[in-house]
Design a protein around this motif. Structure first.
Motif, mmCIF file in Angstrom:
data_model
loop_
_atom_site.group_PDB
_atom_site.id
_atom_site.type_symbol
_atom_site.label_atom_id
_atom_site.label_comp_id
_atom_site.label_asym_id
_atom_site.label_seq_id
_atom_site.Cartn_x
_atom_site.Cartn_y
_atom_site.Cartn_z
ATOM 1 N N ASP A 71 0.891 -1.240 -0.219
ATOM 2 C CA ASP A 71 -0.117 -0.049 -0.146
ATOM 3 C C ASP A 71 0.797 1.195 -0.076
ATOM 4 N N GLY A 72 1.980 1.201 0.871
ATOM 5 C CA GLY A 72 3.099 2.502 0.677
ATOM 6 C C GLY A 72 3.452 2.665 -0.739
ATOM 7 N N PHE A 73 3.973 1.591 -1.447
ATOM 8 C CA PHE A 73 4.652 1.613 -2.663
ATOM 9 C C PHE A 73 3.531 2.242 -3.564
ATOM 10 N N LEU A 74 2.327 1.597 -3.721
ATOM 11 C CA LEU A 74 1.259 2.108 -4.587
ATOM 12 C C LEU A 74 0.856 3.708 -4.461
ATOM 13 N N ALA A 75 0.492 4.078 -3.111
ATOM 14 C CA ALA A 75 0.518 5.254 -2.830
ATOM 15 C C ALA A 75 1.505 6.292 -3.114
ATOM 16 N N LYS A 76 2.702 5.999 -2.950
ATOM 17 C CA LYS A 76 3.834 6.804 -3.544
ATOM 18 C C LYS A 76 4.092 6.908 -4.911
ATOM 19 N N ARG A 77 4.121 5.721 -5.543
ATOM 20 C CA ARG A 77 4.563 5.519 -6.948
ATOM 21 C C ARG A 77 3.451 6.059 -7.751
ATOM 22 N N PHE A 78 2.103 5.973 -7.492
ATOM 23 C CA PHE A 78 1.143 6.320 -8.451
ATOM 24 C C PHE A 78 0.172 7.656 -8.015
ATOM 25 N N GLY A 79 0.769 8.235 -6.833
ATOM 26 C CA GLY A 79 0.113 9.315 -6.384
ATOM 27 C C GLY A 79 -1.111 9.374 -5.886
ATOM 28 N N MET A 80 -1.306 8.182 -4.999
ATOM 29 C CA MET A 80 -2.689 7.820 -4.487
ATOM 30 C C MET A 80 -2.508 8.000 -2.950
ATOM 31 N N GLU A 81 -1.691 8.672 -2.650
ATOM 32 C CA GLU A 81 -1.480 9.089 -1.248
ATOM 33 C C GLU A 81 -2.886 9.982 -0.834
ATOM 34 N N SER A 82 -3.363 9.827 0.305
ATOM 35 C CA SER A 82 -4.692 10.540 0.995
ATOM 36 C C SER A 82 -4.625 10.836 2.439
ATOM 37 N N ALA A 83 -5.346 11.668 2.927
ATOM 38 C CA ALA A 83 -5.486 11.963 4.240
ATOM 39 C C ALA A 83 -6.089 10.750 5.098
ATOM 40 N N LEU A 84 -7.036 10.066 4.165
ATOM 41 C CA LEU A 84 -7.374 8.916 4.947
ATOM 42 C C LEU A 84 -6.299 7.888 5.247
ATOM 43 N N GLY A 85 -5.582 7.660 4.159
ATOM 44 C CA GLY A 85 -4.652 6.673 4.163
ATOM 45 C C GLY A 85 -3.381 7.144 5.138
ATOM 46 N N ALA A 86 -3.189 8.259 5.447
ATOM 47 C CA ALA A 86 -2.106 8.998 6.339
ATOM 48 C C ALA A 86 -2.603 8.605 7.608
ATOM 49 N N LEU A 87 -3.837 8.510 7.997
ATOM 50 C CA LEU A 87 -4.500 8.159 9.138
ATOM 51 C C LEU A 87 -4.622 6.720 9.603
ATOM 52 N N LEU A 88 -5.013 5.844 8.423
ATOM 53 C CA LEU A 88 -5.317 4.426 8.561
ATOM 54 C C LEU A 88 -3.952 3.748 8.417
ATOM 55 N N ASP A 89 -3.124 3.945 7.784
ATOM 56 C CA ASP A 89 -2.043 3.091 7.565
ATOM 57 C C ASP A 89 -1.266 2.978 8.886
ATOM 58 N N PRO A 90 -1.035 3.962 9.807
ATOM 59 C CA PRO A 90 -0.303 3.903 10.984
ATOM 60 C C PRO A 90 -1.165 3.094 12.237
ATOM 61 N N LEU A 91 -2.578 3.330 11.879
ATOM 62 C CA LEU A 91 -3.424 3.085 12.758
ATOM 63 C C LEU A 91 -3.362 1.315 12.545
ATOM 64 N N ALA A 92 -3.545 0.774 11.385
ATOM 65 C CA ALA A 92 -3.371 -0.595 11.133
ATOM 66 C C ALA A 92 -2.318 -1.007 11.340
ATOM 67 N N ASP A 93 -1.129 -0.467 11.309
ATOM 68 C CA ASP A 93 0.317 -0.944 11.658
ATOM 69 C C ASP A 93 0.289 -1.007 13.245
ATOM 70 N N LYS A 94 -0.271 -0.275 13.964
ATOM 71 C CA LYS A 94 -0.097 -0.210 15.453
ATOM 72 C C LYS A 94 -1.196 -1.394 15.797
ATOM 73 N N ALA A 95 -2.221 -1.306 15.161
ATOM 74 C CA ALA A 95 -3.426 -2.629 15.528
ATOM 75 C C ALA A 95 -2.560 -3.779 15.585
ATOM 76 N N LEU A 96 -2.017 -3.949 14.322
ATOM 77 C CA LEU A 96 -1.586 -5.208 14.053
ATOM 78 C C LEU A 96 -0.276 -5.656 14.904
ATOM 79 N N LEU A 97 0.596 -4.736 15.216
ATOM 80 C CA LEU A 97 1.646 -5.089 16.043
ATOM 81 C C LEU A 97 1.230 -5.255 17.607
ATOM 82 N N VAL A 98 0.495 -4.437 18.165
ATOM 83 C CA VAL A 98 0.142 -4.479 19.391
ATOM 84 C C VAL A 98 -0.691 -5.523 19.789
ATOM 85 N N SER A 99 -1.752 -6.006 18.726
ATOM 86 C CA SER A 99 -2.410 -7.002 19.064
ATOM 87 C C SER A 99 -1.732 -8.430 18.967
#
Length: 181
Positions: free
Chosen positions: A44-72
């Motif tokens: 998701d990081g590669f696609l967002a950066k490479r194809f200009g698909m970065e978004s405010a929602l993604g900036a919030l969701l990505d670290p949230l998903a990472d933390k949810a995964l690791l902490v869980s």
């Protein structure tokens, strides 16, 4: 809704799957799903950066998903006795203290950007490495207790170092002149 955001949401959906698999002792399957979740983070990081698909929602969701995964995963591994509870407490306390500091800063009218620091990235890499190591050891039926213990101390150390670095940023921000509204 962009493709990277959908991939990130898919990673969030994988969190309870991994937790159930760890709880059932299905170590190989838990490892496979964890690897897929990790690959989805890279994708998701590669696609967002490479194809200009970065978004405010993604900036919030990505670290949230990472933390949810690791902490869980850390909590689940501690629950089944594969990780020490004290380490999970250190990891969670670090995250909670950083969030509390940012919340206090915002509540007092101070705005500062929390940018990922090198020590924070090292901490995240160490956490991912530890979770992977524990899952691999259990999936393979190997006793890697000494290596796991060493990496636990590495995670604890980088957690405390990154907390100290973020605390310094917060302290410096709190000491800076406060702009009047």
């Amino acid at each position: 809704m962009t493709l990277p955001n959908l991939i990130t949401l898919g990673r969030l959906v994988l969190v309870p799957v991994i937790l159930v698999l760890i709880g059932q002792g299905a170590w190989g399957a838990a490892l496979a799903v964890f690897v897929v979740a990790g690959a989805s983070d890279a994708l998701d990081g590669f696609l967002a950066k490479r194809f200009g698909m970065e978004s405010a929602l993604g900036a919030l969701l990505d670290p949230l998903a990472d933390k949810a995964l690791l902490v869980s995963v850390f909590v689940s591994l501690a629950t089944v006795g594969a990780l020490p509870v004290w380490l999970v407490a250190v990891v969670i306390a670090r995250d909670l203290l950083i969030v509390a500091a940012v919340g206090l800063a915002w509540a007092s009218g101070r705005r500062f950007a929390i940018k990922p620091l090198l020590v924070g990235k090292l901490n995240t890499a160490a956490q991912i490495g530890l979770a992977t190591l524990v899952l691999v050891a259990h999936a393979g039926g190997w006793s890697l207790d000494g290596l796991v213990a060493l990496v636990c101390w590495l995670v604890a150390g980088t957690s405390l170092l990154s907390l100290a670095a973020y605390a310094r940023i917060w302290r410096d921000s709190a000491a800076a002149p406060h702009p009047r509204p």
